[in-house]
Motif scaffolding. Sequence first.
Motif, PDB file in Angstrom:
ATOM      1  N   VAL A  97       0.843  -1.197   0.000  1.00 26.27           N
ATOM      2  CA  VAL A  97       0.000   0.000   0.000  1.00 26.27           C
ATOM      3  C   VAL A  97       0.879   1.249   0.000  1.00 26.27           C
ATOM      4  N   VAL A  98       1.864   1.283   0.880  1.00 26.32           N
ATOM      5  CA  VAL A  98       2.751   2.446   0.950  1.00 26.32           C
ATOM      6  C   VAL A  98       3.560   2.585  -0.338  1.00 26.32           C
ATOM      7  N   GLY A  99       4.002   1.460  -0.889  1.00 30.45           N
ATOM      8  CA  GLY A  99       4.764   1.503  -2.135  1.00 30.45           C
ATOM      9  C   GLY A  99       3.992   2.132  -3.279  1.00 30.45           C
ATOM     10  N   GLY A 100       2.669   2.016  -3.250  1.00 34.52           N
ATOM     11  CA  GLY A 100       1.841   2.614  -4.284  1.00 34.52           C
ATOM     12  C   GLY A 100       1.500   4.075  -4.050  1.00 34.52           C
ATOM     13  N   MET A 101       1.985   4.627  -2.927  1.00 38.62           N
ATOM     14  CA  MET A 101       1.662   6.012  -2.577  1.00 38.62           C
ATOM     15  C   MET A 101       2.810   6.987  -2.817  1.00 38.62           C
TER      16      MET A 101
ATOM     17  N   ARG B 204       7.045   8.135  -4.266  1.00 40.86           N
ATOM     18  CA  ARG B 204       8.086   8.070  -5.284  1.00 40.86           C
ATOM     19  C   ARG B 204       9.471   7.904  -4.654  1.00 40.86           C
ATOM     20  N   ARG B 205       9.510   7.428  -3.450  1.00 42.39           N
ATOM     21  CA  ARG B 205      10.744   7.263  -2.694  1.00 42.39           C
ATOM     22  C   ARG B 205      11.009   5.781  -2.417  1.00 42.39           C
ATOM     23  N   PRO B 206      12.258   5.436  -2.033  1.00 46.99           N
ATOM     24  CA  PRO B 206      12.550   4.038  -1.694  1.00 46.99           C
ATOM     25  C   PRO B 206      11.731   3.576  -0.493  1.00 46.99           C
ATOM     26  N   VAL B 207      11.195   2.373  -0.588  1.00 45.81           N
ATOM     27  CA  VAL B 207      10.457   1.748   0.509  1.00 45.81           C
ATOM     28  C   VAL B 207      11.197   0.472   0.898  1.00 45.81           C
ATOM     29  N   ILE B 208      11.571   0.390   2.172  1.00 47.00           N
ATOM     30  CA  ILE B 208      12.258  -0.787   2.694  1.00 47.00           C
ATOM     31  C   ILE B 208      11.286  -1.530   3.592  1.00 47.00           C
ATOM     32  N   ALA B 209      10.930  -2.739   3.207  1.00 44.64           N
ATOM     33  CA  ALA B 209       9.927  -3.509   3.931  1.00 44.64           C
ATOM     34  C   ALA B 209      10.593  -4.486   4.895  1.00 44.64           C
ATOM     35  N   VAL B 210      10.031  -4.565   6.102  1.00 42.73           N
ATOM     36  CA  VAL B 210      10.541  -5.477   7.123  1.00 42.73           C
ATOM     37  C   VAL B 210       9.409  -6.395   7.574  1.00 42.73           C
TER      38      VAL B 210
ATOM     39  N   ALA C  71       5.045 -12.163   0.747  1.00 45.15           N
ATOM     40  CA  ALA C  71       4.116 -11.166   0.213  1.00 45.15           C
ATOM     41  C   ALA C  71       4.855  -9.888  -0.160  1.00 45.15           C
ATOM     42  N   MET C  72       5.771  -9.455   0.697  1.00 52.44           N
ATOM     43  CA  MET C  72       6.534  -8.238   0.400  1.00 52.44           C
ATOM     44  C   MET C  72       7.456  -8.440  -0.797  1.00 52.44           C
ATOM     45  N   MET C  73       8.053  -9.622  -0.906  1.00 51.68           N
ATOM     46  CA  MET C  73       8.964  -9.886  -2.030  1.00 51.68           C
ATOM     47  C   MET C  73       8.220  -9.972  -3.357  1.00 51.68           C
ATOM     48  N   THR C  74       6.935 -10.317  -3.305  1.00 54.01           N
ATOM     49  CA  THR C  74       6.149 -10.418  -4.543  1.00 54.01           C
ATOM     50  C   THR C  74       5.198  -9.235  -4.702  1.00 54.01           C
ATOM     51  N   SER C  75       5.503  -8.143  -4.005  1.00 54.05           N
ATOM     52  CA  SER C  75       4.657  -6.946  -4.076  1.00 54.05           C
ATOM     53  C   SER C  75       4.533  -6.442  -5.509  1.00 54.05           C
ATOM     54  N   CYS C  76       3.345  -6.007  -5.865  1.00 55.17           N
ATOM     55  CA  CYS C  76       3.149  -5.430  -7.200  1.00 55.17           C
ATOM     56  C   CYS C  76       3.527  -3.955  -7.236  1.00 55.17           C
ATOM     57  N   ALA C  77       3.850  -3.377  -6.086  1.00 55.83           N
ATOM     58  CA  ALA C  77       4.286  -1.977  -6.035  1.00 55.83           C
ATOM     59  C   ALA C  77       5.784  -1.913  -6.335  1.00 55.83           C
ATOM     60  N   ALA C  78       6.137  -1.154  -7.357  1.00 53.93           N
ATOM     61  CA  ALA C  78       7.555  -1.022  -7.714  1.00 53.93           C
ATOM     62  C   ALA C  78       8.283  -0.209  -6.651  1.00 53.93           C
ATOM     63  N   GLY C  79       9.555  -0.510  -6.465  1.00 54.41           N
ATOM     64  CA  GLY C  79      10.379   0.271  -5.553  1.00 54.41           C
ATOM     65  C   GLY C  79      10.392  -0.214  -4.124  1.00 54.41           C
ATOM     66  N   VAL C  80       9.820  -1.404  -3.875  1.00 57.27           N
ATOM     67  CA  VAL C  80       9.822  -1.977  -2.531  1.00 57.27           C
ATOM     68  C   VAL C  80      10.935  -3.016  -2.443  1.00 57.27           C
ATOM     69  N   SER C  81      11.880  -2.796  -1.527  1.00 60.98           N
ATOM     70  CA  SER C  81      12.902  -3.803  -1.244  1.00 60.98           C
ATOM     71  C   SER C  81      12.596  -4.428   0.105  1.00 60.98           C
TER      72      SER C  81
END
Length: 227
Positions: free
Chosen positions: A159-163, A165-171, A189-199
């Motif tokens: 959700v945040v990744g789709g909001m 234009r900055r790097p998103v680091i998921a834990v 789920a985080m590794m297969t996120s459809c939001a670009a820019g999520v590591s």
Amino acid sequence: MSTFEDMGFCKLDTDREQRTGNPEVIFGQGKTVEQALAIFGRLAQVHGRALLTRASAEMAERICAVFPEASHVEEARLVRLGAPPAVFSGTVLVLCGGTGDIPVAEEAACTAEWMGCAVQRIYDVGVAGIDRLLSYRQQIQEANVIIVVAGMEGALASVVGGMVRRPVIAVPTSVGYGAHLHGVTPMLAMMTSCAAGVSVVNIDNGFGAGYNAAAIQRLLFEKTSLP
């Protein structure tokens, strides 16, 4: 010429700050109190600062007794000493889904602060009550780097990744019911996120997320500081 110091039970990487910008960080889990104290003391002597993660209560008590200027962040399970050599412009924003995720979020936030980042925290804004998250839309979009800490199904990162234009680091965290598999479900789920820019970092690895966010901030600081 050797770039490490042999302490018998460990080989301390005293050259790491010169190479990477930060001293070696101590992972407390599995070490004795005496070992953690010895390494912490030597890092403090060489670098003027030190960070111990996954610290036991006994480790923290002993270190703070020897180094009264050190601070123990109990919730984050870390002990930190010293100020960073520089404070980077802009902010790292740490979000977490629920109150149970706060210990990992605090590990990330405190690590980033120790490395020179200005950190903002917004906790308990999981997708089950998404209006809570959306009420902070402006702060989220203004941050330089965003760390998203979540258990259960880990949807907050997408959700945040789709909001932004900055790097998103998921834990992903190990907070959740049975099929959550101690953090494996949100990690996948985080590794297969459809939001670009999520590591994604490892399960419960707040330290890794904070370190990565600070590395991004350092790059921005160095680029903007050039004459």
